[in-house]
Motif scaffolding. Sequence first.
Motif, PDB file in Angstrom:
ATOM      1  N   UNK A 299      -0.896  -2.955  -2.103  1.00 15.30           N
ATOM      2  CA  UNK A 299      -0.931  -1.950  -1.039  1.00 15.30           C
ATOM      3  C   UNK A 299      -0.948  -0.569  -1.680  1.00 15.30           C
ATOM      4  N   UNK A 300      -1.928   0.240  -1.287  1.00 13.74           N
ATOM      5  CA  UNK A 300      -2.013   1.619  -1.754  1.00 13.74           C
ATOM      6  C   UNK A 300      -1.471   2.517  -0.651  1.00 13.74           C
ATOM      7  N   UNK A 301      -0.266   3.021  -0.823  1.00 13.19           N
ATOM      8  CA  UNK A 301       0.348   3.907   0.168  1.00 13.19           C
ATOM      9  C   UNK A 301      -0.177   5.321  -0.082  1.00 13.19           C
ATOM     10  N   UNK A 302      -1.036   5.774   0.824  1.00 13.83           N
ATOM     11  CA  UNK A 302      -1.786   7.020   0.613  1.00 13.83           C
ATOM     12  C   UNK A 302      -1.022   8.232   1.144  1.00 13.83           C
ATOM     13  N   UNK A 303       0.105   8.524   0.513  1.00 10.07           N
ATOM     14  CA  UNK A 303       0.880   9.696   0.916  1.00 10.07           C
ATOM     15  C   UNK A 303       1.499   9.580   2.296  1.00 10.07           C
TER      16      UNK A 303
END
Length: 261
Positions: free
Chosen positions: A43-47
Amino acid sequence: MTEHPSPPPSNSTHLVLIPSYNPGAQVLETVQQARAHWNPVWVMVDGSTDGTGAQLEALAAQDEGLKVIVLPRNRGKGAAVLEGITRAAEAGYTHALTMDSDGQHPANLIPHFMATSLAKRGAMVLGKPVFGPEAPALRVNGRKVSNGWANLETLWMGVGDSLYGFRVYPIAPLAKIMRNNAFMRRFDFDPEAVVRLCWAGVQPINLDAPVRYLTADEGGVSHFKYLRDNALLTWMHTRLFLGFLLRLPLLIARRLSHRFS
C-alpha cells in the motif's frame, strides 16, 4: 477438527499495489480482502491526512505479507504508483496489479488477473468495468468520451476501458514511460498509461470486472472533481492526440504487419 483457511496465492514476480489517499475506513477492508487473495500486497499511502496511514501500518505490523509505504505528502495517484513500481522493481518484481483503496474494485478477481498476466507476461491485463444499477449515469456515460479518444489514439489496439484502475502492468515498460514523461502523476495516470503502453507495443488483454460505487453511508469516499478532472483529461487527450499524429505512420505499419503476419 478445525479447518484453517488456505494461504492466498503468491508469486515472486507479481504483487498487488494499492495507492491510497484519504480513503476513509473502507481501506482496511479493501486491504484485508486483497491480502486474502494475494501475497504480497503493498500500500502506497500518498500523504493521507485522515489517519489511515497509521491504521495500515498497525495492520502491516501483524502481517508479513503486507507492506505499507507512507509518502510524506500527496503527489497524486500516478506519482504514488511510480514510487511503488520503482521500489518493487528494486525488490525483483516484474508486474504489479493496481487497485483502488476505496472498495470499488473486486479483490476476488486478483488471482484470475494474475494468472492471465503470468500466462502472457508481455501484455497488460485491463479490467473492463461491469457497472451495477447504483453507478452514477454521469460517470458511466462520461467515460465513453475518454474511451473513444483512447481507442482512436491507439488506432483501436483493443483498449476495453481507459479509466478503470484495476489492471496488471508490466513494470519495466511502464516505469520507462513514466520517467520519460513529466505528466501521468495524478488522475490522468490510468488513461495515459494505457495509451502510451500501447504505443510501446504492449498488448492489452481485457477482462470483465465489477465496479462498486459506495454511498457515503457505506463508507464511500470520492475525490473526483467533475470540472477539474475533466479539464485534466481534456488536456491529456490533447497531448496524446498530437503524439498520435506523430506516431500514425508507425501505428499503421504495425497494424498492417499484424494483419498480414
